[in-house]
Design a protein around this motif. Structure first.
Motif, PDB file in Angstrom:
ATOM      1  N   ILE A 150     -28.333  44.260 -34.298  1.00  0.00           N
ATOM      2  CA  ILE A 150     -28.307  45.041 -33.054  1.00  0.00           C
ATOM      3  C   ILE A 150     -29.478  46.014 -33.007  1.00  0.00           C
ATOM      4  O   ILE A 150     -30.160  46.150 -31.983  1.00  0.00           O
ATOM      5  N   VAL A 151     -29.737  46.682 -34.143  1.00  0.00           N
ATOM      6  CA  VAL A 151     -30.869  47.610 -34.210  1.00  0.00           C
ATOM      7  C   VAL A 151     -32.178  46.847 -34.049  1.00  0.00           C
ATOM      8  O   VAL A 151     -33.092  47.302 -33.361  1.00  0.00           O
ATOM      9  N   ASP A 172     -32.166  57.040 -21.454  1.00  0.00           N
ATOM     10  CA  ASP A 172     -32.152  55.609 -21.124  1.00  0.00           C
ATOM     11  C   ASP A 172     -30.754  55.162 -20.702  1.00  0.00           C
ATOM     12  O   ASP A 172     -30.594  54.388 -19.740  1.00  0.00           O
ATOM     13  N   TYR A 231     -32.041  58.038 -27.062  1.00  0.00           N
ATOM     14  CA  TYR A 231     -31.805  57.060 -25.989  1.00  0.00           C
ATOM     15  C   TYR A 231     -30.835  57.580 -24.920  1.00  0.00           C
ATOM     16  O   TYR A 231     -30.425  56.799 -24.046  1.00  0.00           O
ATOM     17  N   LEU A 246     -35.372  54.639 -36.276  1.00  0.00           N
ATOM     18  CA  LEU A 246     -34.897  53.255 -36.305  1.00  0.00           C
ATOM     19  C   LEU A 246     -35.200  52.594 -37.653  1.00  0.00           C
ATOM     20  O   LEU A 246     -34.397  51.805 -38.158  1.00  0.00           O
ATOM     21  N   TYR A 272     -29.080  58.000 -30.895  1.00  0.00           N
ATOM     22  CA  TYR A 272     -28.390  58.121 -29.601  1.00  0.00           C
ATOM     23  C   TYR A 272     -29.031  59.220 -28.744  1.00  0.00           C
ATOM     24  O   TYR A 272     -29.226  59.031 -27.536  1.00  0.00           O
ATOM     25  N   VAL A 320     -37.517  53.022 -21.289  1.00  0.00           N
ATOM     26  CA  VAL A 320     -37.239  52.345 -22.561  1.00  0.00           C
ATOM     27  C   VAL A 320     -38.520  52.180 -23.385  1.00  0.00           C
ATOM     28  O   VAL A 320     -38.509  52.356 -24.605  1.00  0.00           O
ATOM     29  N   LEU A 349     -32.705  46.088 -30.430  1.00  0.00           N
ATOM     30  CA  LEU A 349     -33.037  47.338 -29.743  1.00  0.00           C
ATOM     31  C   LEU A 349     -34.502  47.706 -29.980  1.00  0.00           C
ATOM     32  O   LEU A 349     -35.197  48.166 -29.058  1.00  0.00           O
ATOM     33  N   GLY A 386     -35.348  40.882 -28.374  1.00  0.00           N
ATOM     34  CA  GLY A 386     -35.345  42.133 -27.615  1.00  0.00           C
ATOM     35  C   GLY A 386     -36.357  42.115 -26.487  1.00  0.00           C
ATOM     36  O   GLY A 386     -36.080  42.607 -25.388  1.00  0.00           O
ATOM     37  N   THR A 388     -38.785  58.133 -32.600  1.00  0.00           N
ATOM     38  CA  THR A 388     -37.733  57.118 -32.435  1.00  0.00           C
ATOM     39  C   THR A 388     -37.952  55.955 -33.387  1.00  0.00           C
ATOM     40  O   THR A 388     -36.998  55.460 -33.998  1.00  0.00           O
ATOM     41  N   VAL A 425     -36.598  45.535 -27.754  1.00  0.00           N
ATOM     42  CA  VAL A 425     -36.525  46.007 -26.365  1.00  0.00           C
ATOM     43  C   VAL A 425     -37.443  47.211 -26.163  1.00  0.00           C
ATOM     44  O   VAL A 425     -38.136  47.321 -25.151  1.00  0.00           O
ATOM     45  N   SER A 426     -37.463  48.115 -27.128  1.00  0.00           N
ATOM     46  CA  SER A 426     -38.189  49.379 -26.992  1.00  0.00           C
ATOM     47  C   SER A 426     -39.677  49.273 -27.294  1.00  0.00           C
ATOM     48  O   SER A 426     -40.482  49.997 -26.701  1.00  0.00           O
TER      49      SER A 426
END
Length: 231
Positions: free
Chosen positions: A78-79, A32, A29, A61, A26, A50, A82, A187, A57, A85-86
């Motif tokens: 979800i991870v 972000d 991010y 993760l 958290y 992002v 993410l 993502g 990071t 996305v990143s």
């Protein structure tokens, strides 16, 4: 009773680690999130921020995914999204594969060194289905591919089969490949704003997996019916 206590302690430790690592994720991010919640911030700035995350990071993760794989009942989807996305589809897939593979391998390692699952777990239908296959190690690999089968059950099955380290590692890595790549690509689609595409990819794969499970259950029921008739 002792096994149950060990199991509860391990789960609580796992939840504690997830909370600790999750908090540090958290923090990574926080910027972000601030940009995302700022109505005046441009999409280009958000995308640039992002995609600016680096090794720290990524390591967090991977650690988060690893611990989440070990604790029963906690999904890593979800991870995984993410990460996509990143870091995009290629690097994101590698990060997801690393976290999922390490987590499942560590779960099997714990099973070999700590007694916390009751032997009645062997009676689980998925454990029976995999162990009765002609090639159980392939069953372990498929088990990790199917989201509806708890990874803890698949790890327990791998443990009971007494496979070699090479066989276990290969089954785990190949087993986590599809979902790891899927979440990373999902993502990436979200990053570019292709929300429908991302949902479509994930829904299609989940539907396909669901059909495979239904077909398997139907065949298993048919086999049991034939056994009963022959008796």
């Amino acid at each position: 009773m002792k096994k149950r206590i060990v199991q509860i302690i391990l789960i609580l430790c796992g939840i504690g680690l997830i909370s600790f690592i999750g908090y540090h994720v958290y923090l990574q991010y926080a910027k972000d999130i601030d940009i995302l919640l700022n109505p005046k911030a441009s999409q280009a700035l958000l995308q640039k921020t992002v995609r600016s995350h680096g090794v720290i990071t990524a390591a967090l993760l991977i650690l988060l995914t690893t611990v989440m794989c070990v604790v029963p009942g906690i999904p890593t989807s979800i991870v995984g999204v993410l990460v996509g996305v990143s870091y995009g589809p290629i690097l994101g897939s590698l990060i997801n594969i690393s976290g999922n593979a390490l987590g499942n391998l560590f779960a099997i390692f714990l099973l070999h060194h700590l007694t916390f699952l009751d032997q009645s777990t062997k009676e689980n239908r998925w454990v029976k289905a995999i162990t009765r296959m002609r090639h159980p190690k392939i069953g372990v690999m498929i088990g990790y591919m199917v989201p509806v089968i708890p990874s803890s059950i698949v790890s327990f099955t791998a443990y009971t089969l007494n496979l070699s380290l090479k066989q276990v590692a290969l089954s785990v890595i190949l087993g986590v490949l599809p979902s790891s790549i899927l979440y990373a690509c999902g993502g990436e689609a979200l990053f570019h704003g292709y929300n429908k595409t991302a949902v479509g990819i994930i829904a299609s794969v989940l539907l396909l997996i669901g059909l495979v499970v239904i077909i398997y259950k139907d065949r298993e029921k048919h086999r049991l019916d034939k056994v009963k008739k022959s008796e």
